[in-house]
Scaffold this motif. Structure first.
Motif, PDB file in Angstrom:
ATOM      1  N   LEU A  88       1.131  13.235   6.765  1.00  0.00           N
ATOM      2  CA  LEU A  88      -0.136  13.636   6.166  1.00  0.00           C
ATOM      3  C   LEU A  88       0.132  14.256   4.806  1.00  0.00           C
ATOM      4  O   LEU A  88       0.969  15.151   4.682  1.00  0.00           O
ATOM      5  CB  LEU A  88      -0.862  14.641   7.065  1.00  0.00           C
ATOM      6  N   LEU A  89      -0.581  13.785   3.794  1.00  0.00           N
ATOM      7  CA  LEU A  89      -0.440  14.298   2.434  1.00  0.00           C
ATOM      8  C   LEU A  89      -1.667  15.129   2.090  1.00  0.00           C
ATOM      9  O   LEU A  89      -2.762  14.588   1.929  1.00  0.00           O
ATOM     10  CB  LEU A  89      -0.299  13.139   1.452  1.00  0.00           C
ATOM     11  N   HIS A  90      -1.501  16.430   2.004  1.00  0.00           N
ATOM     12  CA  HIS A  90      -2.622  17.317   1.711  1.00  0.00           C
ATOM     13  C   HIS A  90      -2.887  17.359   0.216  1.00  0.00           C
ATOM     14  O   HIS A  90      -2.030  17.771  -0.570  1.00  0.00           O
ATOM     15  CB  HIS A  90      -2.336  18.729   2.217  1.00  0.00           C
TER      16      HIS A  90
ATOM     17  N   ASP B 241       7.557  18.511   8.628  1.00  0.00           N
ATOM     18  CA  ASP B 241       7.832  17.455   7.658  1.00  0.00           C
ATOM     19  C   ASP B 241       6.735  16.390   7.665  1.00  0.00           C
ATOM     20  O   ASP B 241       6.752  15.499   6.807  1.00  0.00           O
ATOM     21  CB  ASP B 241       9.170  16.782   7.966  1.00  0.00           C
ATOM     22  N   HIS B 242       5.807  16.486   8.600  1.00  0.00           N
ATOM     23  CA  HIS B 242       4.718  15.510   8.683  1.00  0.00           C
ATOM     24  C   HIS B 242       3.426  16.019   8.038  1.00  0.00           C
ATOM     25  O   HIS B 242       2.395  15.358   8.105  1.00  0.00           O
ATOM     26  CB  HIS B 242       4.473  15.113  10.139  1.00  0.00           C
ATOM     27  N   LEU B 243       3.500  17.173   7.386  1.00  0.00           N
ATOM     28  CA  LEU B 243       2.415  17.677   6.540  1.00  0.00           C
ATOM     29  C   LEU B 243       3.039  18.077   5.213  1.00  0.00           C
ATOM     30  O   LEU B 243       3.799  19.042   5.151  1.00  0.00           O
ATOM     31  CB  LEU B 243       1.705  18.870   7.171  1.00  0.00           C
ATOM     32  N   ARG B 244       2.707  17.328   4.175  1.00  0.00           N
ATOM     33  CA  ARG B 244       3.338  17.528   2.875  1.00  0.00           C
ATOM     34  C   ARG B 244       2.279  17.597   1.781  1.00  0.00           C
ATOM     35  O   ARG B 244       1.091  17.390   2.022  1.00  0.00           O
ATOM     36  CB  ARG B 244       4.324  16.397   2.577  1.00  0.00           C
TER      37      ARG B 244
ATOM     38  N   THR C  60       2.280   1.574   5.836  1.00  0.00           N
ATOM     39  CA  THR C  60       2.585   2.804   5.109  1.00  0.00           C
ATOM     40  C   THR C  60       2.617   3.967   6.091  1.00  0.00           C
ATOM     41  O   THR C  60       1.891   3.969   7.095  1.00  0.00           O
ATOM     42  CB  THR C  60       1.564   3.090   4.003  1.00  0.00           C
ATOM     43  N   ARG C  61       3.455   4.963   5.808  1.00  0.00           N
ATOM     44  CA  ARG C  61       3.520   6.172   6.628  1.00  0.00           C
ATOM     45  C   ARG C  61       2.641   7.279   6.069  1.00  0.00           C
ATOM     46  O   ARG C  61       2.506   8.331   6.698  1.00  0.00           O
ATOM     47  CB  ARG C  61       4.958   6.698   6.715  1.00  0.00           C
ATOM     48  N   TYR C  62       2.048   7.081   4.902  1.00  0.00           N
ATOM     49  CA  TYR C  62       1.326   8.155   4.229  1.00  0.00           C
ATOM     50  C   TYR C  62      -0.185   8.059   4.430  1.00  0.00           C
ATOM     51  O   TYR C  62      -0.774   6.994   4.216  1.00  0.00           O
ATOM     52  CB  TYR C  62       1.615   8.131   2.730  1.00  0.00           C
ATOM     53  N   ILE C  63      -0.792   9.193   4.798  1.00  0.00           N
ATOM     54  CA  ILE C  63      -2.245   9.315   4.880  1.00  0.00           C
ATOM     55  C   ILE C  63      -2.661  10.555   4.101  1.00  0.00           C
ATOM     56  O   ILE C  63      -2.277  11.679   4.448  1.00  0.00           O
ATOM     57  CB  ILE C  63      -2.742   9.424   6.336  1.00  0.00           C
TER      58      ILE C  63
ATOM     59  N   VAL D 197       0.848  -1.190   0.000  1.00  0.00           N
ATOM     60  CA  VAL D 197       0.000   0.000   0.000  1.00  0.00           C
ATOM     61  C   VAL D 197       0.883   1.239   0.000  1.00  0.00           C
ATOM     62  O   VAL D 197       1.777   1.372   0.845  1.00  0.00           O
ATOM     63  CB  VAL D 197      -0.945   0.008   1.221  1.00  0.00           C
ATOM     64  N   SER D 198       0.655   2.127  -0.958  1.00  0.00           N
ATOM     65  CA  SER D 198       1.450   3.358  -1.035  1.00  0.00           C
ATOM     66  C   SER D 198       0.961   4.409  -0.047  1.00  0.00           C
ATOM     67  O   SER D 198       1.773   5.142   0.533  1.00  0.00           O
ATOM     68  CB  SER D 198       1.421   3.924  -2.454  1.00  0.00           C
ATOM     69  N   ALA D 199      -0.352   4.495   0.122  1.00  0.00           N
ATOM     70  CA  ALA D 199      -0.924   5.504   1.013  1.00  0.00           C
ATOM     71  C   ALA D 199      -2.341   5.107   1.391  1.00  0.00           C
ATOM     72  O   ALA D 199      -3.019   4.391   0.639  1.00  0.00           O
ATOM     73  CB  ALA D 199      -0.926   6.880   0.348  1.00  0.00           C
ATOM     74  N   ILE D 200      -2.779   5.597   2.533  1.00  0.00           N
ATOM     75  CA  ILE D 200      -4.178   5.485   2.938  1.00  0.00           C
ATOM     76  C   ILE D 200      -4.888   6.729   2.412  1.00  0.00           C
ATOM     77  O   ILE D 200      -4.614   7.844   2.844  1.00  0.00           O
ATOM     78  CB  ILE D 200      -4.312   5.403   4.464  1.00  0.00           C
ATOM     79  N   ALA D 201      -5.791   6.523   1.456  1.00  0.00           N
ATOM     80  CA  ALA D 201      -6.488   7.653   0.825  1.00  0.00           C
ATOM     81  C   ALA D 201      -7.736   7.987   1.640  1.00  0.00           C
ATOM     82  O   ALA D 201      -8.862   7.708   1.251  1.00  0.00           O
ATOM     83  CB  ALA D 201      -6.854   7.316  -0.612  1.00  0.00           C
ATOM     84  N   SER D 202      -7.505   8.593   2.772  1.00  0.00           N
ATOM     85  CA  SER D 202      -8.596   8.868   3.709  1.00  0.00           C
ATOM     86  C   SER D 202      -9.401  10.091   3.275  1.00  0.00           C
ATOM     87  O   SER D 202      -8.923  10.910   2.491  1.00  0.00           O
ATOM     88  CB  SER D 202      -8.026   9.115   5.110  1.00  0.00           C
ATOM     89  N   PRO D 203     -10.617  10.235   3.813  1.00  0.00           N
ATOM     90  CA  PRO D 203     -11.405  11.444   3.586  1.00  0.00           C
ATOM     91  C   PRO D 203     -11.206  12.489   4.675  1.00  0.00           C
ATOM     92  O   PRO D 203     -12.014  13.417   4.803  1.00  0.00           O
ATOM     93  CB  PRO D 203     -12.838  10.904   3.605  1.00  0.00           C
TER      94      PRO D 203
END
Length: 276
Positions: A139-141, A165-168, A99-102, A64-70
């Motif tokens: 967190l991926l905005h 660095d945790h909001l990108r 995965t580290r990405y949300i 899984v590359s990222a959790i594509a959350s809402p």
């Protein structure tokens, strides 16, 4: 040779994760961006569903590359704790799938002047980012239209003001087009220092309709060329939105998903980039 990692939103292919993974493998992807399975949103997957999906991934050697959350696709009328509770769930899901990405958003405008909602947005994003920092999650905005951070200037405002660095940035060319921006011309230089993940779709400026990469006004070729030249190493995640209705959330289906993958590969092949 530059190498990027291909991923994609499996729920655009089919609700059944077996079909999702088969199509991802067919287009050469070894990663899934997890937004939903079995007609269930990623944050609503129960422990049995998470376990079953992880087993399917492991059997095929996919990740899984990222959790594509809402997260953040809600009203600012909700209290801060409401999204923090959902973020805790998202963190649990991210850990379950290694995965580290949300992926997340910066709250619906709902007719408000973005300037008037800025402080409320920042209170929430600071709290969410602090939780992500403690959990070692990024967190991926995503710059979706009709949220606070839908224009290049407001995305930059969020990145500079939060300063973590945790909001990108999860870059989406089509979404920038749909709010009247030229993605590469208007956004790339300022947002590149924060750009950590790329979602692949394109759009027409005339009517906002989503099209395959390179077929619209999203300056996708210019953007990917610049990413190659400045050493980007990361995910390219297919989010085709090529359903007949051209409506976000509708299934693209396997054929349209394949069309989107081929369009991206034509670009990366021309750029001399290996996509795997």
């Amino acid at each position: 040779m530059t190498e990027w990692v291909l991923s994609g939103f499996g729920d655009e292919i089919d609700p059944d994760p077996v079909v999702q993974l088969a199509v991802l493998e067919a287009v050469g992807a070894r990663h899934l961006e997890l937004r939903g399975a079995w007609d269930t949103g990623v944050l609503e997957l129960d422990s049995r569903q998470r376990s079953d999906l992880r087993k399917l991934l492991d059997e095929r050697g996919l990740q899984v590359s990222a959790i594509a959350s809402p997260l953040g696709k809600v009203s600012l009328d909700l209290p801060v704790e409401a999204e923090l509770a959902r973020l805790r769930t998202a963190i649990d899901v991210a850990r379950a799938f290694s995965t580290r990405y949300i992926r997340m958003f910066s709250f619906y405008q709902e007719g408000r002047d973005p300037a008037d909602m800025r402080d409320d947005v920042l209170v929430r994003l600071r709290a969410m980012t602090e939780l992500a920092e403690r959990a070692d999650i990024v967190l991926l905005h995503e710059n979706e239209k009709h949220i606070y951070g839908d224009t290049p200037a407001r995305v930059l405002d969020l990145m500079e003001t939060i300063g973590s660095d945790h909001l990108r940035v999860a870059w989406d060319s089509a979404n920038f087009v749909q709010v009247g921006s030229r993605p590469f011309t208007d956004a790339y230089a300022n947002l590149r220092p924060y750009l950590e993940y790329v979602q692949i779709k394109d759009a027409l400026a005339a009517d906002g309709r989503v099209v395959a990469a390179g077929e619209g006004d999203g300056e996708v070729v210019q953007t990917l060329t610049a990413l190659r030249d400045d050493g980007y190493q990361g995910f390219m995640s297919l989010e085709p939105h090529l359903s007949a209705a051209h409506a976000p959330g509708d299934l693209s289906g396997p054929a349209a998903f394949g069309q989107a993958a081929r369009a991206l590969r034509r670009i990366t092949d021309n750029l001399g980039v290996n996509l795997s």
